[in-house]
Scaffold this motif. Structure first.
Motif, PDB file in Angstrom:
ATOM      1  N   SER A  73       0.235   1.228   8.084  1.00 27.35           N
ATOM      2  CA  SER A  73       0.490   0.516   6.812  1.00 27.35           C
ATOM      3  C   SER A  73       0.445  -0.979   6.780  1.00 27.35           C
ATOM      4  CB  SER A  73       1.896   0.763   6.332  1.00 27.35           C
ATOM      5  OG  SER A  73       2.728   0.189   6.723  1.00 27.35           O
ATOM      6  N   GLY A  74       0.814  -1.571   8.024  1.00 32.48           N
ATOM      7  CA  GLY A  74       0.661  -3.079   8.386  1.00 32.48           C
ATOM      8  C   GLY A  74      -0.791  -3.344   8.655  1.00 32.48           C
ATOM      9  N   VAL A  75      -1.500  -2.777   9.189  1.00 30.18           N
ATOM     10  CA  VAL A  75      -3.106  -2.959   9.495  1.00 30.18           C
ATOM     11  C   VAL A  75      -3.674  -2.963   8.142  1.00 30.18           C
ATOM     12  CG1 VAL A  75      -5.390  -2.216  10.659  1.00 30.18           C
ATOM     13  CG2 VAL A  75      -3.183  -2.329  11.842  1.00 30.18           C
ATOM     14  N   ALA A  76      -3.508  -1.942   7.349  1.00 26.57           N
ATOM     15  CA  ALA A  76      -4.171  -1.801   6.078  1.00 26.57           C
ATOM     16  C   ALA A  76      -3.762  -3.127   5.006  1.00 26.57           C
ATOM     17  CB  ALA A  76      -3.769  -0.585   5.388  1.00 26.57           C
ATOM     18  N   GLU A  77      -2.589  -3.258   4.976  1.00 24.10           N
ATOM     19  CA  GLU A  77      -2.090  -4.513   4.207  1.00 24.10           C
ATOM     20  C   GLU A  77      -2.709  -5.658   4.686  1.00 24.10           C
ATOM     21  OE1 GLU A  77       2.226  -7.127   3.642  1.00 24.10           O
ATOM     22  OE2 GLU A  77       2.023  -4.931   4.581  1.00 24.10           O
ATOM     23  N   LEU A  78      -2.724  -5.894   5.889  1.00 22.62           N
ATOM     24  CA  LEU A  78      -3.337  -7.111   6.522  1.00 22.62           C
ATOM     25  C   LEU A  78      -4.795  -7.339   5.988  1.00 22.62           C
ATOM     26  CD1 LEU A  78      -2.860  -9.744   8.341  1.00 22.62           C
ATOM     27  CD2 LEU A  78      -3.730  -8.306  10.232  1.00 22.62           C
TER      28      LEU A  78
ATOM     29  N   GLN B 124       6.048  -6.508  12.323  1.00 22.58           N
ATOM     30  CA  GLN B 124       6.871  -6.676  11.354  1.00 22.58           C
ATOM     31  C   GLN B 124       7.207  -5.379  10.602  1.00 22.58           C
ATOM     32  OE1 GLN B 124       6.024  -8.416   7.378  1.00 22.58           O
ATOM     33  NE2 GLN B 124       7.786  -9.711   7.594  1.00 22.58           N
ATOM     34  N   ARG B 125       5.972  -4.664  10.286  1.00 20.50           N
ATOM     35  CA  ARG B 125       5.917  -3.288   9.371  1.00 20.50           C
ATOM     36  C   ARG B 125       6.508  -2.448  10.307  1.00 20.50           C
ATOM     37  NH1 ARG B 125       6.810  -5.930   5.213  1.00 20.50           N
ATOM     38  NH2 ARG B 125       5.057  -6.498   3.954  1.00 20.50           N
ATOM     39  N   ILE B 126       6.373  -2.362  11.481  1.00 18.22           N
ATOM     40  CA  ILE B 126       6.897  -1.306  12.299  1.00 18.22           C
ATOM     41  C   ILE B 126       8.334  -1.646  12.610  1.00 18.22           C
ATOM     42  CG2 ILE B 126       6.986  -0.583  14.944  1.00 18.22           C
ATOM     43  CD1 ILE B 126       3.859  -1.081  14.997  1.00 18.22           C
TER      44      ILE B 126
ATOM     45  N   PHE C  38       4.742   5.374  -4.706  1.00 18.05           N
ATOM     46  CA  PHE C  38       4.329   4.319  -5.278  1.00 18.05           C
ATOM     47  C   PHE C  38       5.234   3.556  -6.417  1.00 18.05           C
ATOM     48  CE2 PHE C  38       1.601   2.646  -8.827  1.00 18.05           C
ATOM     49  CZ  PHE C  38       0.911   1.561  -7.983  1.00 18.05           C
ATOM     50  N   ILE C  39       5.713   4.509  -7.366  1.00 20.90           N
ATOM     51  CA  ILE C  39       6.576   3.983  -8.291  1.00 20.90           C
ATOM     52  C   ILE C  39       7.908   3.262  -7.744  1.00 20.90           C
ATOM     53  CG2 ILE C  39       7.908   4.615 -10.451  1.00 20.90           C
ATOM     54  CD1 ILE C  39       5.966   6.960 -11.001  1.00 20.90           C
ATOM     55  N   ALA C  40       8.564   4.081  -6.829  1.00 16.43           N
ATOM     56  CA  ALA C  40       9.664   3.520  -6.027  1.00 16.43           C
ATOM     57  C   ALA C  40       9.472   2.090  -5.424  1.00 16.43           C
ATOM     58  CB  ALA C  40      10.168   4.312  -5.496  1.00 16.43           C
ATOM     59  N   SER C  41       8.267   2.027  -4.890  1.00 22.12           N
ATOM     60  CA  SER C  41       7.887   0.920  -4.253  1.00 22.12           C
ATOM     61  C   SER C  41       7.707  -0.369  -5.072  1.00 22.12           C
ATOM     62  CB  SER C  41       6.829   1.048  -3.473  1.00 22.12           C
ATOM     63  OG  SER C  41       6.850   2.123  -2.514  1.00 22.12           O
ATOM     64  N   ILE C  42       7.377   0.039  -6.349  1.00 24.49           N
ATOM     65  CA  ILE C  42       6.942  -1.074  -7.208  1.00 24.49           C
ATOM     66  C   ILE C  42       8.560  -1.735  -7.304  1.00 24.49           C
ATOM     67  CG2 ILE C  42       6.473  -1.530  -9.792  1.00 24.49           C
ATOM     68  CD1 ILE C  42       4.330   0.405  -9.449  1.00 24.49           C
ATOM     69  N   ALA C  43       9.614  -0.813  -7.847  1.00 19.78           N
ATOM     70  CA  ALA C  43      10.930  -1.246  -8.062  1.00 19.78           C
ATOM     71  C   ALA C  43      11.243  -2.213  -7.096  1.00 19.78           C
ATOM     72  CB  ALA C  43      11.697   0.033  -8.549  1.00 19.78           C
ATOM     73  N   GLY C  44      10.969  -1.660  -5.839  1.00 22.16           N
ATOM     74  CA  GLY C  44      11.884  -2.090  -4.602  1.00 22.16           C
ATOM     75  C   GLY C  44      11.244  -3.626  -4.370  1.00 22.16           C
ATOM     76  N   ALA C  45       9.836  -3.468  -4.478  1.00 23.68           N
ATOM     77  CA  ALA C  45       8.996  -4.855  -4.243  1.00 23.68           C
ATOM     78  C   ALA C  45       9.361  -6.030  -5.232  1.00 23.68           C
ATOM     79  CB  ALA C  45       7.533  -4.482  -4.380  1.00 23.68           C
TER      80      ALA C  45
ATOM     81  N   SER D 175       1.918  -1.555   1.135  1.00 22.18           N
ATOM     82  CA  SER D 175       2.220  -1.150   2.696  1.00 22.18           C
ATOM     83  C   SER D 175       3.410  -0.012   2.629  1.00 22.18           C
ATOM     84  CB  SER D 175       2.624  -2.368   3.421  1.00 22.18           C
ATOM     85  OG  SER D 175       3.757  -3.132   2.770  1.00 22.18           O
ATOM     86  N   TYR D 176       4.458  -0.559   1.606  1.00 21.33           N
ATOM     87  CA  TYR D 176       5.700   0.539   1.538  1.00 21.33           C
ATOM     88  C   TYR D 176       5.194   1.894   1.249  1.00 21.33           C
ATOM     89  CZ  TYR D 176      10.608   1.481   0.899  1.00 21.33           C
ATOM     90  OH  TYR D 176      11.896   1.987   1.014  1.00 21.33           O
ATOM     91  N   THR D 177       4.450   1.854   0.377  1.00 20.81           N
ATOM     92  CA  THR D 177       4.024   3.330  -0.301  1.00 20.81           C
ATOM     93  C   THR D 177       3.331   3.960   0.941  1.00 20.81           C
ATOM     94  OG1 THR D 177       3.792   2.432  -2.537  1.00 20.81           O
ATOM     95  CG2 THR D 177       2.551   4.596  -1.936  1.00 20.81           C
ATOM     96  N   LEU D 178       2.427   3.111   1.805  1.00 22.80           N
ATOM     97  CA  LEU D 178       1.723   3.888   2.727  1.00 22.80           C
ATOM     98  C   LEU D 178       2.946   4.301   3.569  1.00 22.80           C
ATOM     99  CD1 LEU D 178      -1.585   1.949   3.548  1.00 22.80           C
ATOM    100  CD2 LEU D 178      -1.310   4.169   2.749  1.00 22.80           C
TER     101      LEU D 178
END
Length: 305
Positions: A23-28, A87-89, A221-228, A290-293
């Motif tokens: 998820s960190g690699v994809a986000e970057l 950081q993501r790990i 995905f929905i939960a990650s939006i609220a958290g972000a 990244s959090y969803t992934l």
């Protein structure tokens, strides 16, 4: 993504490293330019208008061709890779581990205070905050702070390098690379609590998910939006202070309280939230992405390793 409330691990450590690291690699790869834009807006001390936006964002490439403008948004990519993946790990892979520890040892206490349902969500949020709390002992994201500081300087103040390589900078600058560690800790603690807590609340109450590891991609995905959104908003003032401390020249030591005082005096209290709108609109999706992934890939890898 969390294990069952018995405290028994549902995914292996390898699965958590692979899922959160991917998820960190994809986000970057997708969002590093967005991060550069947000950092430059936060570091800008003048008023922003349509006429000044391009010079603020693209710096010396404001009048260059579009391809050169886009490439100018990738400074510090190497530092960003080391920082972001680690950081993501640490954050997304470590939170389930802390949640297991808290569940195994303190489930009864949380249940007695908050009830079974709310207690489970509070353990999720507390596990995220515990990751940030460990910064007090020098463990965790503070260890990665030099890479973050070098990344930010490449993004907003490349003149600070003066042609020096990374090894020479580490040797010459030493502990100055850890400037802003206290503000990093102060930002991360409420931000992590809000991220994991709001995500858990959304899954539990809005989506009716009881076993978070069985959540679908859409539910994650929905939960990650609220958290972000919750995490970015709560951490925004301290993130602005941290960024301004880190983007100064190496020899310039600026205390955080001085930054806050000057910011309030010269720009007003609302300056603490400079860049909040673009962060929610374009950096927020980075965290959601990244959090969803991570939430989806960790259980996926858990089936094989």
């Amino acid at each position: 993504m969390s294990p069952p409330t018995s405290g028994k691990s549902k995914e292996s450590g390898t699965a958590r490293v692979l899922g959160s690291g991917a998820s960190g690699v994809a986000e970057l790869l997708v969002f590093h330019p967005v991060d550069t834009v947000a950092k430059r807006l936060m570091s800008n001390k003048a008023k922003v208008s349509l006429s000044t936006l391009s010079p603020i964002v693209f710096r010396d490439y404001a009048t260059a061709s579009l391809p050169k403008k886009l490439l100018s948004l990738f400074p510090g990519l190497g530092y960003a890779a080391g920082y972001k993946v680690s950081q993501r790990i640490y954050k997304f892979g470590g939170q389930p581990w802390f949640n297991e520890i808290i569940t195994r040892n303190y489930k009864d206490e949380f249940t007695s205070v908050f009830g079974e349902r709310k207690g489970k969500m509070m353990m999720q949020a507390t596990a995220g905050r515990q990751i940030s709390f460990l910064n007090l002992t020098g463990i965790g994201e503070v260890v990665l702070l030099p890479l973050d500081a070098l990344k930010i300087k490449r993004q907003v103040n490349p003149e600070a390098f003066r042609g020096r390589g990374v090894l020479r900078i580490f040797m010459e600058e030493g502990t100055t690379l850890y400037r802003g560690w206290g503000w990093t800790m102060a930002r991360n603690a409420p931000g992590s609590f809000a991220l994991f807590g709001a995500s858990a609340v959304t899954k539990e109450y809005a989506l009716g998910v009881t076993d978070y590891s069985k959540a679908t991609w859409t539910q994650n995905f929905i939960a990650s939006i609220a958290g972000a959104v919750a995490s970015i908003t709560i951490a925004a003032p301290l993130d602005t202070v941290k960024t301004r401390i880190q983007n100064a020249n190496f020899e310039q030591k600026v205390p955080g309280l001085t930054v806050m005082r000057d910011l309030i005096r010269n720009e007003g209290p609302t300056a603490f939230f400079k860049g909040l709108t673009p962060k929610i609109l374009v950096v927020g999706p980075k965290l959601v992405f990244s959090y969803t992934l991570a939430q989806s890939l960790i259980p996926f890898f858990g089936k094989y390793v």
